[in-house]
Design a protein around this motif. Structure first.
Motif, PDB file in Angstrom:
ATOM      1  N   GLU A   1       3.611   3.653  -1.751  1.00  0.00           N
ATOM      2  CA  GLU A   1       4.350   4.000  -2.968  1.00  0.00           C
ATOM      3  C   GLU A   1       5.739   4.496  -2.623  1.00  0.00           C
ATOM      4  O   GLU A   1       6.731   4.117  -3.236  1.00  0.00           O
ATOM      5  CB  GLU A   1       3.576   5.078  -3.734  1.00  0.00           C
ATOM      6  CG  GLU A   1       4.314   5.634  -4.957  1.00  0.00           C
ATOM      7  CD  GLU A   1       4.394   4.612  -6.080  1.00  0.00           C
ATOM      8  OE1 GLU A   1       5.314   4.715  -6.905  1.00  0.00           O
ATOM      9  OE2 GLU A   1       3.526   3.701  -6.121  1.00  0.00           O
TER      10      GLU A   1
ATOM     11  N   THR B   1      -0.088  10.157   6.480  1.00  0.00           N
ATOM     12  CA  THR B   1      -0.335  10.012   5.049  1.00  0.00           C
ATOM     13  C   THR B   1      -0.106  11.352   4.368  1.00  0.00           C
ATOM     14  O   THR B   1      -0.617  12.383   4.817  1.00  0.00           O
ATOM     15  CB  THR B   1      -1.775   9.545   4.789  1.00  0.00           C
ATOM     16  OG1 THR B   1      -1.976   8.277   5.421  1.00  0.00           O
ATOM     17  CG2 THR B   1      -2.039   9.395   3.300  1.00  0.00           C
TER      18      THR B   1
ATOM     19  N   ASP C   1       0.606  13.575   0.425  1.00  0.00           N
ATOM     20  CA  ASP C   1       0.286  13.577  -1.004  1.00  0.00           C
ATOM     21  C   ASP C   1       1.528  13.509  -1.878  1.00  0.00           C
ATOM     22  O   ASP C   1       1.455  13.108  -3.037  1.00  0.00           O
ATOM     23  CB  ASP C   1      -0.512  14.839  -1.364  1.00  0.00           C
ATOM     24  CG  ASP C   1      -1.852  14.889  -0.626  1.00  0.00           C
ATOM     25  OD1 ASP C   1      -2.419  13.816  -0.395  1.00  0.00           O
ATOM     26  OD2 ASP C   1      -2.282  16.002  -0.275  1.00  0.00           O
TER      27      ASP C   1
ATOM     28  N   LEU D   1       3.454   7.904   1.296  1.00  0.00           N
ATOM     29  CA  LEU D   1       2.667   8.230   0.119  1.00  0.00           C
ATOM     30  C   LEU D   1       1.969   6.951  -0.341  1.00  0.00           C
ATOM     31  O   LEU D   1       2.630   5.969  -0.676  1.00  0.00           O
ATOM     32  CB  LEU D   1       3.584   8.755  -0.989  1.00  0.00           C
ATOM     33  CG  LEU D   1       2.931   9.062  -2.337  1.00  0.00           C
ATOM     34  CD1 LEU D   1       1.958  10.226  -2.204  1.00  0.00           C
ATOM     35  CD2 LEU D   1       4.001   9.364  -3.379  1.00  0.00           C
TER      36      LEU D   1
ATOM     37  N   ALA E   1       0.122   3.996  -2.365  1.00  0.00           N
ATOM     38  CA  ALA E   1       0.138   3.517  -3.740  1.00  0.00           C
ATOM     39  C   ALA E   1      -1.211   3.822  -4.381  1.00  0.00           C
ATOM     40  O   ALA E   1      -2.223   4.033  -3.690  1.00  0.00           O
ATOM     41  CB  ALA E   1       0.422   2.016  -3.763  1.00  0.00           C
ATOM     42  N   SER E   2      -1.266   3.858  -5.690  1.00  0.00           N
ATOM     43  CA  SER E   2      -2.486   4.209  -6.416  1.00  0.00           C
ATOM     44  C   SER E   2      -3.637   3.281  -6.031  1.00  0.00           C
ATOM     45  O   SER E   2      -3.515   2.054  -6.069  1.00  0.00           O
ATOM     46  CB  SER E   2      -2.234   4.116  -7.923  1.00  0.00           C
ATOM     47  OG  SER E   2      -3.398   4.398  -8.651  1.00  0.00           O
ATOM     48  N   GLY E   3      -4.751   3.894  -5.596  1.00  0.00           N
ATOM     49  CA  GLY E   3      -5.930   3.127  -5.243  1.00  0.00           C
ATOM     50  C   GLY E   3      -5.877   2.469  -3.888  1.00  0.00           C
ATOM     51  O   GLY E   3      -6.786   1.707  -3.529  1.00  0.00           O
ATOM     52  N   LYS E   4      -4.834   2.741  -3.093  1.00  0.00           N
ATOM     53  CA  LYS E   4      -4.678   2.104  -1.785  1.00  0.00           C
ATOM     54  C   LYS E   4      -4.953   3.114  -0.666  1.00  0.00           C
ATOM     55  O   LYS E   4      -4.733   4.314  -0.813  1.00  0.00           O
ATOM     56  CB  LYS E   4      -3.269   1.541  -1.620  1.00  0.00           C
ATOM     57  CG  LYS E   4      -2.899   0.455  -2.635  1.00  0.00           C
ATOM     58  CD  LYS E   4      -3.683  -0.817  -2.385  1.00  0.00           C
ATOM     59  CE  LYS E   4      -3.195  -1.932  -3.318  1.00  0.00           C
ATOM     60  NZ  LYS E   4      -3.894  -3.209  -3.066  1.00  0.00           N
ATOM     61  N   THR E   5      -5.434   2.593   0.467  1.00  0.00           N
ATOM     62  CA  THR E   5      -5.638   3.393   1.673  1.00  0.00           C
ATOM     63  C   THR E   5      -4.737   2.848   2.777  1.00  0.00           C
ATOM     64  O   THR E   5      -4.714   1.637   3.023  1.00  0.00           O
ATOM     65  CB  THR E   5      -7.106   3.331   2.142  1.00  0.00           C
ATOM     66  OG1 THR E   5      -7.941   3.834   1.093  1.00  0.00           O
ATOM     67  CG2 THR E   5      -7.306   4.170   3.396  1.00  0.00           C
TER      68      THR E   5
ATOM     69  N   SER F   1       0.804  -1.221   0.000  1.00  0.00           N
ATOM     70  CA  SER F   1       0.000   0.000   0.000  1.00  0.00           C
ATOM     71  C   SER F   1       0.837   1.272   0.000  1.00  0.00           C
ATOM     72  O   SER F   1       0.295   2.367  -0.019  1.00  0.00           O
ATOM     73  CB  SER F   1      -0.942   0.017   1.211  1.00  0.00           C
ATOM     74  OG  SER F   1      -1.856  -1.055   1.161  1.00  0.00           O
TER      75      SER F   1
END
Length: 456
Positions: free
Chosen positions: A21, A73, A75, A42, A44-48, A19
């Protein structure tokens, strides 16, 4: 936390999580003795990102002391013009409500008291609930000792620090209720000024290491604090004297003949030095010089003070106390009282008549009789211990000086040792100590040896 932490190692492991990036880790200084590891991740794309999942993932790969107290978390990872991580631009933890995990508010007086203590010490990211565990919300071992002390004082109980590892907040509160009845009469009390005084077990251990005349240079605690602006030297000297007068432990000498508290030490005086070239790098030489000077526990003074100022109104307060009368937590108390005394013109208000002194605690500690099971355990541990052979070893410039030998281990071996530590739920330092003990055991031809390990 007492261990060397490589931030890059934590970042590399975090980035192995599906999860994450990218990650940036830094050390957040909350106080002079409170440093916490913060991980900015940061997604990963589509992850929480879920804090408890990240913490669980890291526990399988890193020792406990390298697990961040805070996860944030972000950006984007801020970069410097050279393309490196700009850690100064990373966000700081704030007390915000989090949706991660369950939350049950404290239900009774004991739970509320513990929650308030943990909140004050840790300043966690979310309110502290009944299911909170001390180390999972940002606590570490040094804060744990302070937490136990405050809980004991607030609830009039006696607790072992290991409870922070085994119980959540609700479980600790329950045990406080069980312990209150059995320990209510076993608390330190203020003794009369003419009452016999004793050394604490920690002081007795230190006395066993010093020279016959009570002198020692190996257990000094060197520190340096930078001050800026116009400084009144006379007021600072008066403030320091007021702090030493307030805290009995800072001026109580050792009676070498009977290993007991002796007379009163002379109050240390501040050496004022003006050096236009003084800066953070050059001041290290002066700190090291004072740290190498022997401290006489018999004659005093028990600390050394120097103030080095330059032409830019930057001042370096060098303070070197001895472990006979000082420890890591004492620095916060010393600085707090020094600031208060300086602000008040060089004076401190009198302490309450029933305020505990260190000698009250030491006398209480020495009066506590271990149970038979504890005594039997330690008698068995030290029974028939094989003396270690006398090896040739390098001799330091000073008697009793610690001689260190530095060497490097291959990265692959270090990674294997760290993995071993993780599987045993312990620290890399403990694995290294076990290896050292095994080496001594083989050399001595016995599996029963003793190691003297300094702990706080």
């Amino acid at each position: 936390r007492g261990f060397r932490i490589e931030l890059g190692d934590i970042e590399n492991v975090l980035q192995q999580h599906e999860s994450v990036e990218s990650a940036a880790v830094y050390v957040w200084s909350v106080g002079s003795n409170d440093q916490r590891v913060v991980a900015c991740c940061l997604p990963a794309s589509g992850k929480t990102l879920q804090t408890h999942q990240l913490r669980k993932f890291l526990r399988g790969l890193l020792p406990d002391y390298m697990i961040p107290q805070h996860f944030l978390t972000i950006d984007a990872i801020p970069l410097s013009p050279s393309g490196k991580i700009n850690r100064r631009a990373l966000p700081r933890p704030v007390a915000v409500q989090s949706s991660i995990g369950e939350y049950t508010p404290p239900r009774n007086a004991a739970e509320k008291a513990i929650a308030e203590i943990w909140t004050a010490l840790i300043q966690p990211e979310r309110p502290v609930g009944c299911e909170a565990r001390f180390f999972e919300i940002g606590g570490h071992s040094l804060l744990g000792l302070e937490a136990i002390f405050r809980i004991e004082q607030r609830l009039s109980v006696s607790l072992h620090p290991r409870i922070l590892y085994t119980e959540d907040l609700a479980g600790i509160a329950r045990q406080c209720g069980d312990a209150a009845a059995s320990t209510s009469s076993s608390r330190p009390v203020r003794l009369g000024d003419d009452a016999p005084r004793m050394l604490s077990f920690a002081q007795l251990d230190i006395v066993s290491r010093v020279d016959e005349d009570g002198s020692d240079a190996t257990l000094n605690l060197p520190a340096c604090f930078m001050l800026t602006g116009k400084l009144d030297q006379a007021r600072l000297a008066a403030a320091a004297a007021a702090v030493f007068e307030r805290h009995e432990a800072l001026t109580t000498l050792l009676s070498v003949s009977d290993n007991a508290p002796g007379g009163q030490s002379p109050t240390p005086t501040i050496e004022f030095v003006h050096d236009d070239a003084a800066n953070a790098e050059t001041i290290v030489v002066r700190v090291q010089s004072l740290a190498r000077e022997s401290t006489s526990l018999r004659d005093g003074p028990l600390a050394k003070l120097a103030l080095v100022s330059n032409q830019s109104q930057v001042h370096f307060l060098v303070f070197v106390p001895h472990q006979f009368s000082f420890d890591g937590w004492s620095f916060d108390v010393f600085l707090r009282d020094l600031e208060a005394a300086y602000t008040a013109g060089g004076q401190l208000p009198p302490t309450p008549a029933d305020a505990l002194r260190y000698s009250d605690y030491a006398t209480w500690q020495r009066s506590q009789t271990p149970d038979d099971e504890t005594l039997d355990y330690w008698r068995n541990q030290v029974h028939n211990v094989t003396p270690l052979p006398q090896w040739d070893r390098p001799v330091g410039e000073l008697e009793n000086q610690v001689v260190a030998q530095h060497f490097e281990l291959p990265l692959e071996l270090v990674e294997k040792l760290e993995a071993r530590a993780a599987t045993q739920k312990t620290k890399l330092a403990d694995v290294a100590l076990a290896m050292f003990a095994e080496t001594l055991s083989v050399s001595a031809g016995s599996d029963r040896i003793t190691l003297d390990v300094a702990t706080s």
